[in-house]
Every structure is written in C-alpha cells, then in structure tokens.
Design a protein around this motif. Sequence first.
Motif, PDB file in Angstrom:
ATOM      1  N   THR A  18      84.569  -1.005 -50.777  1.00 26.30           N
ATOM      2  CA  THR A  18      84.628  -2.126 -51.482  1.00 26.30           C
ATOM      3  C   THR A  18      85.145  -2.775 -50.517  1.00 26.30           C
ATOM      4  O   THR A  18      86.388  -2.824 -49.943  1.00 26.30           O
ATOM      5  N   MET A  21      89.926  -6.420 -53.390  1.00 24.31           N
ATOM      6  CA  MET A  21      89.165  -6.832 -54.495  1.00 24.31           C
ATOM      7  C   MET A  21      89.527  -8.117 -54.647  1.00 24.31           C
ATOM      8  O   MET A  21      88.704  -8.885 -55.230  1.00 24.31           O
ATOM      9  N   ARG A  30      92.684  -0.428 -52.621  1.00 27.99           N
ATOM     10  CA  ARG A  30      91.110  -1.103 -51.343  1.00 27.99           C
ATOM     11  C   ARG A  30      90.798   0.351 -50.790  1.00 27.99           C
ATOM     12  O   ARG A  30      91.462   1.440 -50.501  1.00 27.99           O
ATOM     13  N   ARG A 224      80.785   0.846 -57.317  1.00 27.76           N
ATOM     14  CA  ARG A 224      81.385   0.631 -56.019  1.00 27.76           C
ATOM     15  C   ARG A 224      80.360   0.444 -54.881  1.00 27.76           C
ATOM     16  O   ARG A 224      80.467   0.700 -53.621  1.00 27.76           O
TER      17      ARG A 224
END
Length: 345
Positions: A18, A21, A30, A224
């Motif tokens: 990802t 965010m 993360r 994700r």
Amino acid sequence: KFEFNPKDGIDNPALSLTEDMDGEGTGEPRFYLLSKGSTETFGFCLHEELGCRGHVIQQVKLGGLAQRRGLQDGDRLLQVNGHFVDHMDHRRVVQKIKASGNQVLLTVLDGDSYEAAKALGRDLSQMLPADIRPRLCHITRDKSGFGFSVSGPEGVKGTFQLSVRQGGPAERAGVPPGSWLLELNGASVKSYSHAQLTRKIKQSGSKVTLLVASSAVEEFYRLRGLCVTAALADTSWLPFKVRELHMVKGPAGYGFLLKEDDCRSGATGQFLWDVDAGLPAEQAGMKEGDRLLAVNGESIEGLDHQQTVLRIRARDDEVTLLVIDPAGDEFYQSVGFGDPAWSCT
C-alpha cells in the motif's frame, strides 16, 4: 551499528502492499510486500543506531521501487511477515528478513510517529492488526474424511470457503470455520473449478496441506491488492517443528559429523550424521539426517561448509544448533516456505 549491506541481499522491492495511506504524520502503520528475483536485493538497509530507538530503515534506493512506493529513510520496522519485531535483538530481525527468501511482508511506521509513540509510552503492538497472517494446516484424514467441505459461487473459479466439522481432523489441524482456501498442497487454487479442486483433494491421499485465511485476514490482504503465500503463514498448528539442541563439548567432542549435500529443492545444505551414542549430540536429541538451520541463533543460509564449521567452532566448549528432521524439511520445501529456522518462530 548493524546494517543490511545491499550485498547481503536486501534490495529492490517489486511490489508495495500500500502507499502511505493518509500521507506523512498520520501515525498510521504502512504495509509493504516486497518481492525480488533470486539475483536481486530489496533496496534498503536496516540500521541500529546509537541514540535512535528501533530498527531504522536507511539507504532506500533513490528512484527505486521502494522509494516510489513509499518506504522512506528513517521509517521504523515494526513487523516482519506479521511477527512483531520492535522488541527483538537487531541481528535476529536481520536474519528473519534474510530467511524470508525472495518475498517479505514489512510493517513500518514513520520516524516522527514512532518517537512520539515511544515518548508517550504507547504499546506499538497495539497499533497493528491482531493477526494478519494466513494459516498453514496439515490434515490427516480419519475414517470419515478430512473433516471439511468446500463451497463457492457457482461457475466462479478460485473462490472457496470451508465448512469445518466440529471435532474432526480439519478442526484439530487448526482450520478456522468459514475460512477461505488459498492454496492446496503448495499450489494456488485461484484457477481451479470446484470439480478440479475436489479431484485434487482426492488425489492427495490420506494427507492434505491447506493455506487458509479467515474472512478478516482475507479482507486485509484483498483491500491492499495482495497475493497471500505460505511464506507469510502462521505455522504454529503444523506437526513439523524445528528443534534447538544445546551441547557442551565432552572429552570426545560433540559426537557428530557435518556433511554437505543437496537438498530436495536443489540448493546445498548442511546435514548431521554419524551421531555417536552417549555423547553430547545424541543426549541433546540430534538424529541422523537432521538438516542444520542455524548456529548460536544465526541462520547459516548462504554459508558454505567450511564457514559453517567455523561458526560451530566459534565458541570453544559449547554450541546451540537449530535443526529440522527430514520429514519436516521436505514438507517446508514442498509448500514453498522460506527458511523454517525463522519462519516458525
């Protein structure tokens, strides 16, 4: 300072779980799934620095995928393959990443948020999902079968949910009720029809190995864009365990021979043979044919025979070896697992 030298195999991520965010300063962990070729490295170093808490990400390759996807210098590493590592010895964290092979799942927090959380006395493990790992389960059928049934949308390939019989072999092997099937005997099921899957299960004979994920874990990865693999799995339900052997050298030595040979995967391994009756190796539980995984807490992956012998001899009169028996070794290699020395702990 202990760092990941790029020559040691940490460079060039191929896939990020990802992006950051919500941008910098949000304090949100993360997640990155890094994949590489066998001749590549992951593209960052991991430092332990005086006056700086945590395992520090440094030397992220400028312009490389790690930087473009969001991994940044100064990030603190919190998890490796779902294992919380902030409290671990730095060298052990290094070994866990190396032992992951060509794919590793990292959870990081930006440096400012990490330091602020530490200053407030926050438990960083509480910032993370309770369990983000799929589960690897090895099932031996009884007279009534494996103890699970499979359902899925009609005409849709690769989407299979498991119903588990209470008290049956599947439940005893750790399969959660309502979990989703991801792999069967080390192979992805995403291209299987229901009929193909049923046939594959029947062809498995009396034993079958499933990679499964609960609905919550499946959703975590799906949101994700992740492909879940056995390398990320919780293996605590498996019957195959690594063993730690602590030995104090006697007048006749430890009482075993170390021989180099080819593993089932084609790689070279170090194996333990000629275990002498009554000497420290046998007393510690060593068995003929055990494969050596680690010496004094450090993986021997990448070491040749002479380097491994020197590692064993580094302490004059004692040594601790991590080993696995042939059946367990064959199992982990058959399902595409990384080094069980660190994956199982």
